[in-house]
Design a protein around this motif. Structure first.
Motif, PDB file in Angstrom:
ATOM      1  N   LYS A 172     -14.791   9.383  -1.981  1.00 36.66           N
ATOM      2  CA  LYS A 172     -15.528   8.400  -1.184  1.00 36.66           C
ATOM      3  C   LYS A 172     -16.955   8.858  -0.913  1.00 36.66           C
ATOM      4  O   LYS A 172     -17.829   8.065  -0.594  1.00 36.66           O
ATOM      5  CB  LYS A 172     -14.789   8.126   0.135  1.00 36.66           C
ATOM      6  CG  LYS A 172     -13.775   7.011   0.024  1.00 36.66           C
ATOM      7  CD  LYS A 172     -14.470   5.718  -0.375  1.00 36.66           C
ATOM      8  CE  LYS A 172     -13.551   4.783  -1.112  1.00 36.66           C
ATOM      9  NZ  LYS A 172     -14.261   3.790  -1.932  1.00 36.66           N
ATOM     10  N   ILE A 213      -5.653  12.404   9.079  1.00 40.22           N
ATOM     11  CA  ILE A 213      -5.714  11.368   8.049  1.00 40.22           C
ATOM     12  C   ILE A 213      -4.344  11.195   7.412  1.00 40.22           C
ATOM     13  O   ILE A 213      -3.848  10.079   7.230  1.00 40.22           O
ATOM     14  CB  ILE A 213      -6.751  11.745   6.963  1.00 40.22           C
ATOM     15  CG1 ILE A 213      -8.145  11.733   7.565  1.00 40.22           C
ATOM     16  CG2 ILE A 213      -6.673  10.782   5.790  1.00 40.22           C
ATOM     17  CD1 ILE A 213      -9.217  12.176   6.606  1.00 40.22           C
ATOM     18  N   ASN A 249      -2.012   7.914   7.341  1.00 38.96           N
ATOM     19  CA  ASN A 249      -1.556   7.348   6.074  1.00 38.96           C
ATOM     20  C   ASN A 249      -0.043   7.208   6.038  1.00 38.96           C
ATOM     21  O   ASN A 249       0.487   6.246   5.490  1.00 38.96           O
ATOM     22  CB  ASN A 249      -2.027   8.216   4.909  1.00 38.96           C
ATOM     23  CG  ASN A 249      -3.522   8.110   4.716  1.00 38.96           C
ATOM     24  OD1 ASN A 249      -4.161   7.263   5.337  1.00 38.96           O
ATOM     25  ND2 ASN A 249      -4.073   8.954   3.877  1.00 38.96           N
ATOM     26  N   ASN A 258      -2.360   5.691  -0.118  1.00 39.56           N
ATOM     27  CA  ASN A 258      -3.171   6.713   0.541  1.00 39.56           C
ATOM     28  C   ASN A 258      -2.524   8.085   0.490  1.00 39.56           C
ATOM     29  O   ASN A 258      -1.312   8.218   0.469  1.00 39.56           O
ATOM     30  CB  ASN A 258      -3.393   6.299   1.993  1.00 39.56           C
ATOM     31  CG  ASN A 258      -3.856   4.860   2.088  1.00 39.56           C
ATOM     32  OD1 ASN A 258      -4.668   4.439   1.286  1.00 39.56           O
ATOM     33  ND2 ASN A 258      -3.301   4.119   3.009  1.00 39.56           N
ATOM     34  N   ASP A 291       0.821  -1.214   0.000  1.00 38.45           N
ATOM     35  CA  ASP A 291       0.000   0.000   0.000  1.00 38.45           C
ATOM     36  C   ASP A 291       0.851   1.259   0.000  1.00 38.45           C
ATOM     37  O   ASP A 291       0.386   2.335   0.356  1.00 38.45           O
ATOM     38  CB  ASP A 291      -0.897   0.017   1.243  1.00 38.45           C
ATOM     39  CG  ASP A 291      -1.995  -1.007   1.123  1.00 38.45           C
ATOM     40  OD1 ASP A 291      -2.249  -1.447  -0.008  1.00 38.45           O
ATOM     41  OD2 ASP A 291      -2.593  -1.374   2.145  1.00 38.45           O
ATOM     42  N   GLU A 319      -9.423  12.554  -1.868  1.00 38.09           N
ATOM     43  CA  GLU A 319      -9.816  11.169  -1.627  1.00 38.09           C
ATOM     44  C   GLU A 319     -11.148  11.075  -0.903  1.00 38.09           C
ATOM     45  O   GLU A 319     -11.979  10.221  -1.217  1.00 38.09           O
ATOM     46  CB  GLU A 319      -8.727  10.454  -0.821  1.00 38.09           C
ATOM     47  CG  GLU A 319      -7.714   9.834  -1.737  1.00 38.09           C
ATOM     48  CD  GLU A 319      -6.760   8.918  -1.002  1.00 38.09           C
ATOM     49  OE1 GLU A 319      -6.929   8.701   0.214  1.00 38.09           O
ATOM     50  OE2 GLU A 319      -5.834   8.428  -1.657  1.00 38.09           O
ATOM     51  N   LEU A 320     -11.341  11.957   0.068  1.00 42.01           N
ATOM     52  CA  LEU A 320     -12.613  11.970   0.788  1.00 42.01           C
ATOM     53  C   LEU A 320     -13.756  12.309  -0.159  1.00 42.01           C
ATOM     54  O   LEU A 320     -14.809  11.675  -0.127  1.00 42.01           O
ATOM     55  CB  LEU A 320     -12.563  13.001   1.907  1.00 42.01           C
ATOM     56  CG  LEU A 320     -11.969  12.506   3.216  1.00 42.01           C
ATOM     57  CD1 LEU A 320     -11.719  13.676   4.144  1.00 42.01           C
ATOM     58  CD2 LEU A 320     -12.918  11.513   3.866  1.00 42.01           C
TER      59      LEU A 320
END
Lengths: 271, 424
Positions: free
Chosen positions: B175, B306, B310, B161, B157, B171-172
């Motif tokens: 979503k 966040i 990440n 992120n 990963d 990114e939010l």
């Protein structure tokens, strides 16, 4: 033969459910893709089971509540597979496949070979009544699953708990859309199913309405969904509230579904 | 044959030195030609970014080559020997390859997992190929590095992120809204970070931008930059109704957007989802607005949290990535070790072929009487006998090279068959 195929389908549904859950844990898309194909296979095997039952008895293979659960599982997976093609939201499978498997377990509780059909179920309208209602209900199951996923995602984003699970769940918009589509299609199907049933009730019992607990609950469920759909379309209920309400509505539907099997004396119980 | 890597990066060299080097290298774009002119160096790759300068080279004489490369960098950067020694790292063979793999996979970057470095290495490689400074070995190593970077990217990963506040906001938004095409964004106030976030959102497909500012002239300016529409600050409440994403960063000492304004707007927009991003300090948006259904409110601290999470996740992913790097270095070593025996195998085959050729020519006289078909048969038999005889020793050499113990065998074969003598 039909029972053998039923249990085979049950097993294959289990494999696909495990696959879907594994795809979440390992976060590998190909695992989810494979699980979709496995679910398709289970759907096929399950259909063969119904076909054998039909060939053996020559009539509608859905007689008892357990058959209905099995039919619900079959239609649920079928509807999901179609939806999957349209929305590309594979994560939903991780919720649908286990539910399908549980329905199959419940159905297997009294899964025997072909049974003699009561004369009252020998009407031409009965298959329509069953298939339309069950498809409507399957869509409501999906609507509530999408609703449940929506509430999870909503909770996570609202409370700033952005985890890997957030990334895995579809976007709120997509979940709301699935919920909306399922309600939009489920409601008319259930309406037609109930109408077919009431027309047949008049032929069989002499009246559209018997004040039977099953009938009363079903109308209650129908009203709740009617209100929900109205709020969505006219008032603009979206997102959180719509998701929550569709889950509550589904709980009432579950009660109605269980009534004929477990709680009340009802004329709707045939075996 | 040796692989050497000599260079400096943001960890080993202060900015002033890196600056001097990358600047001088940019001016004199021919650094690579100068490197390849060093006679000990057979193949070379030159990578210069704002965070690093690296030279990867294949050489037959490692020590001399390193000295001369140092001299080159020393001249390039106009550095004293002391300064240089402190900043430089020098890797050879396996370590050089490992370092290259780590750099290409973005494990050695300032922001670990950032995607640009792979492109930069690819550019450097393209330049080297154009200038014809790489050969079989470096080509192989570079392709291996690209493969490794791809593995790291897909199997961990590390690049997953967002690690910047503005990307976290994007990114939010994804979503919440899924596809950002056709969404409207409202910029309230101006600021570097809100402009950056807006730019990211535009790249993701947001196509309508409203700009509100206390100074209408400033709003017009910004609207022009983003090809958006300037709106009157007094109309803010109404415009909330049209926007899907609001980025607020005014210098106002009080709330610019109140919970009441948001609630009203939401009713008017039939509860369509609304994403509010408040990057102003003191805050612009009343926190209670975030409690309204279908409204998602993030302030600068929330976004930063966040990002911190990440970053932690990336560190975790880096451990898995290091394991992948080790696996790939091992694969490289295996390939490299078979390389040791390849020239010997080739000379062995050539030697036997030459012997067969010679003997056949000697027999040309009496073979005249044979039919062409018979002659061909004889040749086939001879070659298949040679293949049968050499098969076992060649397979043995390959096996030994995989185990890393080929050297004495290579020496023995060369000596027994006199492969290094000129009399063949």
């Amino acid at each position: 033969m039909d029972v053998t195929f039923f249990y085979t389908a049950l097993g294959v549904y289990l494999i696909s459910a495990v696959g879907y859950v594994a795809s979440i844990l390992t976060r590998r898309v190909w695992v989810a893709k494979l699980s979709t194909w496995i679910m398709g296979a289970a759907f096929g095997v399950h259909f063969i089971s119904f076909a054998f039952r039909y060939l053996a008895t020559g009539h509608n293979p859905v007689v008892s509540i357990y058959d209905t659960l099995s039919l619900l599982a079959w239609i649920l997976s079928g509807v999901y597979l179609v939806l999957q093609l349209k929305t590309k939201t594979r994560v939903l499978g991780a919720f649908v496949a286990p539910v399908t498997f549980l329905l199959m377990i419940a159905a297997s509780y009294r899964m025997a070979g072909p049974v003699a059909i009561p004369p009252i179920l020998r009407g031409g309208l009965v298959p329509f009544h069953v298939i339309l209602s069950v498809t409507g209900e399957a869509l409501f199951v999906l609507a509530s699953l999408a609703g449940a996923m929506y509430l999870m995602q909503d909770h996570l984003i609202k409370n700033k708990k952005v985890t890997s699970f957030t990334r895995f769940l579809p976007s709120l918009k997509e979940l709301d859309r699935i919920n909306h589509i399922c309600l939009l299609w489920g409601f008319p199907l259930l309406t037609l199913g109930v109408l077919a049933g009431s027309v047949w009730a008049r032929t069989a019992w002499g009246s559209h309405w018997q004040w039977d607990p099953k009938q009363i609950w079903t109308v209650l469920v129908w009203l709740i969904y009617a209100v929900l759909l109205h709020q969505r379309l006219a008032i603009g209920w979206k997102g959180h509230k719509a998701a929550l309400y569709s889950i509550l509505a589904f709980l009432v539907l579950m009660v109605s579904f269980c009534i004929e099997a477990f709680f009340f004396e009802t004329v709707h119980n045939f075996i | 044959m040796n692989i050497i890597l000599i260079g400096m990066n943001h960890k080993t060299a202060p900015l002033e030195i890196r600056e001097r080097l990358s600047l001088s290298c940019r001016e004199e774009a021919d650094a690579l030609s100068e490197i390849i002119r060093i006679s000990q160096i057979d193949e070379a790759l030159y990578l210069a970014t704002c965070n690093r300068v690296e030279v990867l080279a294949k050489t037959a004489a490692a020590e001399t080559a390193v000295d001369r490369l140092k001299g080159f960098i020393y001249r390039q950067g106009n550095l004293s020997a002391e300064e240089l020694e402190q900043c430089l790292y020098i890797y050879t063979d396996r370590d050089a390859v490992r370092h290259l793999f780590r750099v290409t996979s973005s494990l050695d970057s300032l922001v670990m997992g950032e995607p640009q470095i792979l492109g930069q290495v690819k550019d450097a490689f393209r330049q080297a190929v154009e200038k014809n400074t790489t050969g079989v070995i470096l080509n192989k190593i570079l392709h291996h590095a690209f493969r490794t970077a791809k593995r790291v990217r897909t199997e961990t990963d590390i690049a997953e992120n967002a690690v910047s506040v503005s990307y976290a906001a994007v990114e939010l938004a994804k979503k919440i809204f899924g596809d950002l095409k056709g969404k409207t964004i409202l910029l309230v106030g101006a600021g570097e970070m809100s402009e950056l976030a807006a730019r990211h959102l535009v790249n993701q497909g947001v196509d309508r931008i409203l700009v509100a500012n206390r100074s209408y002239a400033r709003a017009l300016n910004m609207a022009e930059v983003f090809k958006g529409t300037a709106v009157d600050f007094a109309q803010l409440g109404e415009k909330l109704q049209e926007a899907d994403i609001v980025i607020s960063s005014t210098g106002a000492p009080h709330f610019v957007i109140t919970a009441d304004m948001v609630a009203t707007a939401l009713r008017r927009r039939k509860n369509r989802l609304l994403f509010l991003i408040d990057i102003a300090v003191p805050r612009d948006i009343e926190p209670q607005a975030g409690e309204i259904d279908n409204v998602y409110l993030y302030n600068i601290d929330n976004l930063q949290e966040i990002v911190d999470e990440n970053l932690k996740a990336r560190k975790l992913a880096a451990r898995r990535a290091e394991a992948i790097i080790e696996e790939e270095v091992l694969k490289y070593e295996q390939w490299r070790s078979t390389l040791e025996v390849v020239p010997t195998i080739v000379s062995l085959r050539e030697k036997f072929a030459a012997i067969a050729e010679r003997e056949l020519r000697k027999s040309e006289g009496w073979m005249q009487n044979l039919s062409n078909e018979d002659k061909q048969h004889i040749e086939i038999i001879i070659h298949s006998i040679i293949n049968k005889i050499t098969h076992e020793p060649i397979a043995g050499l390959k096996d030994e090279s995989q185990n890393g113990g080929a050297k004495p065998y290579v020496a023995a074969v060369r000596r027994l068959f006199r492969l290094d003598a000129d009399d063949t």
